[in-house]
Motif scaffolding. Structure first.
Motif, short mmCIF file in Angstrom:
data_model
loop_
_atom_site.label_atom_id
_atom_site.label_comp_id
_atom_site.label_asym_id
_atom_site.label_seq_id
_atom_site.Cartn_x
_atom_site.Cartn_y
_atom_site.Cartn_z
N LEU A 1 0.83 -1.20 0.00
CA LEU A 1 0.00 0.00 0.00
C LEU A 1 0.86 1.25 0.00
O LEU A 1 0.55 2.24 -0.68
CB LEU A 1 -0.91 -0.03 1.22
CG LEU A 1 -1.92 1.12 1.37
CD1 LEU A 1 -2.89 1.14 0.20
CD2 LEU A 1 -2.68 0.98 2.69
N ALA A 2 1.96 1.24 0.75
CA ALA A 2 2.87 2.38 0.75
C ALA A 2 3.46 2.62 -0.64
O ALA A 2 3.61 3.76 -1.09
CB ALA A 2 3.98 2.15 1.77
N SER A 3 3.77 1.54 -1.33
CA SER A 3 4.30 1.66 -2.68
C SER A 3 3.29 2.28 -3.62
O SER A 3 3.57 3.22 -4.37
CB SER A 3 4.73 0.27 -3.19
OG SER A 3 5.24 0.34 -4.50
N LEU A 4 2.06 1.76 -3.58
CA LEU A 4 0.99 2.28 -4.42
C LEU A 4 0.73 3.76 -4.12
O LEU A 4 0.63 4.58 -5.04
CB LEU A 4 -0.28 1.47 -4.16
CG LEU A 4 -1.61 2.04 -4.70
CD1 LEU A 4 -1.59 2.08 -6.22
CD2 LEU A 4 -2.79 1.22 -4.21
N THR A 5 0.66 4.11 -2.84
CA THR A 5 0.30 5.47 -2.46
C THR A 5 1.42 6.45 -2.77
O THR A 5 1.16 7.57 -3.24
CB THR A 5 -0.05 5.52 -0.96
OG1 THR A 5 -1.06 4.55 -0.68
CG2 THR A 5 -0.56 6.89 -0.57
N THR A 6 2.66 6.06 -2.53
CA THR A 6 3.78 6.95 -2.85
C THR A 6 3.87 7.18 -4.35
O THR A 6 4.06 8.32 -4.80
CB THR A 6 5.10 6.37 -2.33
OG1 THR A 6 4.98 6.03 -0.95
CG2 THR A 6 6.22 7.39 -2.48
N TYR A 7 3.74 6.13 -5.11
CA TYR A 7 3.80 6.29 -6.57
C TYR A 7 2.66 7.18 -7.06
O TYR A 7 2.87 8.09 -7.85
CB TYR A 7 3.75 4.92 -7.25
CG TYR A 7 3.78 5.03 -8.76
CD1 TYR A 7 4.96 5.33 -9.42
CD2 TYR A 7 2.63 4.85 -9.51
CE1 TYR A 7 5.00 5.46 -10.81
CE2 TYR A 7 2.65 4.96 -10.89
CZ TYR A 7 3.84 5.27 -11.53
OH TYR A 7 3.87 5.40 -12.90
#
Length: 431
Positions: free
Chosen positions: A300-306
């Motif tokens: 989720l952190a990856s998705l949100t940061t991107y």
């Protein structure tokens, strides 16, 4: 991004974190960013300016209705202006989203005055997917939506629930909203081309209810998208029962406009809103998907940061990682604390089981709901499974250190949830 939280020093960033924090846009994406600069310069994010523009776009309608509005809108505007640094395209997108929300509220109120019978329609026995983010909720929700006997809301309808012009007038085929949303998603693909590796948005398939809960500020969307601390505190402290009642009115309106009765809904945010959810939908069947929360948070952190490059020049991967861990922990704790003792309305689905046997999981849900999986529905679901194998668009790589996260710490914080539901540890993320 957050004005009060600087980016970590370069030496503290992994290669992937550095690429996320200093995005290299495609030529088309760069052009979109530059094209927004003149428009953004004249936009004012205040309740008065947003309401005035909504009244103008709605042709002079002025009644926003009694649902929560003035307080959350003021807090949100304060957060947007004082706590975060939007780039020009982000500012344009935020302005248009908020004006669109307010314009739709004006149009809803006008429609309900003309046709009060809308609010008499039953919304009975919905099936609501409530699992944590990145635990298979999207897969399961879209799979269930392929039953012809169920009603779901495609993404284009969630974003624009009312037709253009007179809502009661016959609509062209294809609906202009669908055509417009396909264009929006094509544009989005130029700014965040790798998004489909993480969470593919499709104009004609359902997504999260947060887009329909947004009209009465009962949605996690603003916190999720914009990282607005003051607004987040307001959202957590507020009783959203009235917002969920408004959500029910929206569903009634969609039924009245396009038919259907037996809803299939989904949003991870429902985990921390079980009390208002069950107050408004007392006969709902709740399907909770379960996955080891440590990799779910990292994903989720990856998705949100991107995705943050849509709004910010420099998304902060470490700040997003901390936020995602806090939000997921909050959702899961409330989901355990507020889950009623009557377990008959809940169906628990392990992510590993969903990946291994999706139709078997569907049959369990139907058995709990007292439904019959028809041959037509099963065939449609199997066709969707065959066309949507995992990794269809490529892989999604992520690691805890990219977001300043420690897996062992996440496990200590979240083992209460994993142990409660006997969730297997994802061995790829030992710690």
């Amino acid at each position: 991004m957050l004005r009060s939280v600087p980016l970590p020093p370069d030496a503290a960033l992994t290669d992937r974190a550095r690429a996320l924090a200093y995005p290299e846009h495609t030529a088309a994406g760069q052009a979109a960013l530059q094209a927004a600069v003149p428009a953004a310069a004249n936009l004012v994010l205040t309740p008065a300016s947003l309401k005035a523009e909504a009244v103008r776009r709605a042709g002079g309608l002025e009644d926003f209705g009694p649902a929560p509005l003035d307080e959350p809108l003021a807090v949100l505007c304060g957060s947007l202006n004082d706590e975060i640094a939007l780039h020009a395209l982000g500012r344009v997108q935020v302005f248009n989203q908020l004006v669109g929300l307010l314009t739709t509220r004006l149009r809803f109120e006008a429609l309900w005055k003309r046709h009060p019978e809308i609010l008499d329609l039953p919304v009975e026995r919905p099936i609501i997917v409530i699992g944590l983010p990145r635990s298979g909720t999207t897969i399961l929700h879209r799979l269930l939506s392929y039953d012809p006997g169920k009603r779901s809301s495609p993404f284009w309808e969630q974003v624009a629930p009312l037709p253009d012009g007179d809502p009661t007038a016959p609509q062209p085929d294809p609906d202009p909203r669908l055509v417009r949303m396909r264009g929006v998603l094509d544009m989005l693909d130029t700014v965040v081309p790798d998004l489909k590796l993480m969470h593919e948005l499709r104009a004609d398939e359902p997504d999260e209810d947060i887009s329909l809960l947004i009209f009465a500020f009962a949605s996690l969307q603003f916190e999720w998208s914009y990282r607005v601390p003051s607004y987040s505190r307001w959202y957590q402290d507020f009783d959203h029962t009235e917002g969920y009642r408004y959500f029910r009115r929206v569903l009634q309106t969609l039924q009245w406009l396009r038919g259907g009765e037996r809803w299939v809904l989904k949003a991870p945010q429902h985990l921390e809103q079980l009390k208002p959810l069950l107050s408004v939908f007392p006969d709902a069947i709740l399907v909770q998907t379960h996955r080891d929360p440590a990799p779910a948070i990292i994903s989720l952190a990856s998705l949100t940061t991107y995705g943050g490059r849509r709004y910010y020049d420099h998304p902060n991967p470490h700040a997003v990682g901390a936020d995602m861990a806090a939000i997921v922990e909050r959702l899961l704790r409330r989901g355990v604390e507020d889950r009623p003792q009557d377990e008959r309305r809940f169906v628990d689905i392990q992510f590993t089981d969903l990946v291994a046997d999706p139709l078997g999981c569907v049959r369990r849900i139907y058995a709990a709901a007292g439904d019959v999986l028809s041959p037509a529905a099963e065939a449609a679901m199997q066709a969707w499974i065959d066309d949507n194998r995992q990794g269809k668009h490529g892989g999604h790589d992520y690691a805890a250190e990219d977001f300043g996260l420690d897996v062992a710490d996440l496990r200590r914080r979240l083992d209460f949830y994993r142990e409660r539901f006997a969730i297997p540890v994802d061995r790829r993320f030992a710690g």
